[in-house]
Design a protein around this motif. Structure first.
Motif, PDB file in Angstrom:
ATOM      1  N   ASP A  26       0.852  -1.183   0.000  1.00 33.78           N
ATOM      2  CA  ASP A  26       0.000   0.000   0.000  1.00 33.78           C
ATOM      3  C   ASP A  26       0.892   1.239   0.000  1.00 33.78           C
ATOM      4  N   ALA A  27       0.328   2.389   0.302  1.00 29.77           N
ATOM      5  CA  ALA A  27       1.081   3.646   0.252  1.00 29.77           C
ATOM      6  C   ALA A  27       2.203   3.706   1.285  1.00 29.77           C
ATOM      7  N   HIS A  28       2.133   2.904   2.351  1.00 26.05           N
ATOM      8  CA  HIS A  28       3.147   2.923   3.402  1.00 26.05           C
ATOM      9  C   HIS A  28       4.263   1.912   3.152  1.00 26.05           C
ATOM     10  N   VAL A  33       8.647  -0.664  -1.758  1.00 28.21           N
ATOM     11  CA  VAL A  33       9.215  -1.802  -2.480  1.00 28.21           C
ATOM     12  C   VAL A  33       9.252  -1.459  -3.967  1.00 28.21           C
ATOM     13  N   PRO A  34      10.074  -2.173  -4.773  1.00 34.89           N
ATOM     14  CA  PRO A  34      10.040  -1.935  -6.223  1.00 34.89           C
ATOM     15  C   PRO A  34       8.696  -2.390  -6.791  1.00 34.89           C
ATOM     16  N   MET A  35       7.951  -1.472  -7.353  1.00 29.92           N
ATOM     17  CA  MET A  35       6.587  -1.749  -7.802  1.00 29.92           C
ATOM     18  C   MET A  35       6.521  -2.735  -8.967  1.00 29.92           C
ATOM     19  N   GLN A  36       7.595  -2.882  -9.756  1.00 29.53           N
ATOM     20  CA  GLN A  36       7.559  -3.817 -10.883  1.00 29.53           C
ATOM     21  C   GLN A  36       7.505  -5.274 -10.416  1.00 29.53           C
ATOM     22  N   PHE A  37       7.765  -5.534  -9.126  1.00 29.75           N
ATOM     23  CA  PHE A  37       7.718  -6.898  -8.606  1.00 29.75           C
ATOM     24  C   PHE A  37       6.436  -7.178  -7.818  1.00 29.75           C
ATOM     25  N   VAL A  38       5.528  -6.215  -7.782  1.00 27.56           N
ATOM     26  CA  VAL A  38       4.260  -6.371  -7.061  1.00 27.56           C
ATOM     27  C   VAL A  38       3.260  -7.054  -7.977  1.00 27.56           C
ATOM     28  N   GLY A  89      -1.234  -6.657  -5.806  1.00 30.46           N
ATOM     29  CA  GLY A  89      -1.135  -5.868  -4.583  1.00 30.46           C
ATOM     30  C   GLY A  89      -0.293  -6.516  -3.500  1.00 30.46           C
ATOM     31  N   GLU A  90       0.471  -7.547  -3.842  1.00 27.10           N
ATOM     32  CA  GLU A  90       1.307  -8.252  -2.867  1.00 27.10           C
ATOM     33  C   GLU A  90       2.706  -8.464  -3.436  1.00 27.10           C
TER      34      GLU A  90
END
Length: 169
Positions: A32-34, A37-42, A45-46
């Motif tokens: 989430d916003a808090h 982490v590198p977003m390309q590995f999300v 949403g996990e």
């Protein structure tokens, strides 16, 4: 005085158990916003993170956050995961560990303040975290299925002895 959650203590205990037994500890978390982490590995949403000593630098697991540095695609990144977002911690080799009921994302009104929930006797029973087991990685993938690629999921390295070179002709 409010009672401290048991979750960060359990996370540290399972991490220590994994390392003491030579297993690779993995941490699954809701992003989430808090969460940093590198977003390309999300995915969905996990994210699942290898938090072993070899994969991280400066790992700190306190009561609020799990913080460390790790390399993603050769680039060092600072990772920060709120303890409340942790879904599971488990050993990669055998899937043993602990899963936690994911907390629902906070809904806030227009002022940006989360509404105060009304708790009844019935809803108090659902506030307590429920622990569930993490399925073994081998139970998720059928043996000899066309989707299984041994190059992508190699066997974990064997302990002890000298390394050997296998020649393939």
């Amino acid at each position: 005085m409010s009672e401290t959650s048991t979750k960060p203590y359990l996370l540290r205990a399972i991490y220590e158990w994994c390392t003491d037994n030579g297993y690779t500890p993995y941490l699954a978390a809701r992003v989430d916003a808090h969460t940093r982490v590198p977003m390309q590995f999300v995915k969905n949403g996990e994210i699942v993170l290898n938090i072993s000593f070899e994969a991280t630098s400066g790992l700190k697991m306190d009561n609020e956050f799990v913080n460390f540095s790790a390399r993603f695609g050769g680039v060092s990144r600072d990772i920060s995961v709120p303890v409340e977002n942790v879904i599971a911690i488990y050993a990669r080799e055998n899937g043993q560990g602990m899963a936690f009921e994911p907390s629902a994302p906070a809904e806030s009104d227009i002022s940006g303040v989360a509404p105060e929930p009304e708790l009844s006797a019935e809803s108090l029973a659902t506030v307590t975290p429920i622990l569930t087991s993490v399925p073994s990685p081998s139970s998720d993938v059928k043996q000899n299925s066309p989707e299984t690629d041994p190059e992508k999921d190699p066997e974990p390295p064997k302990k002890g002895g000298r390394p050997t070179l296998t020649r393939i002709k």
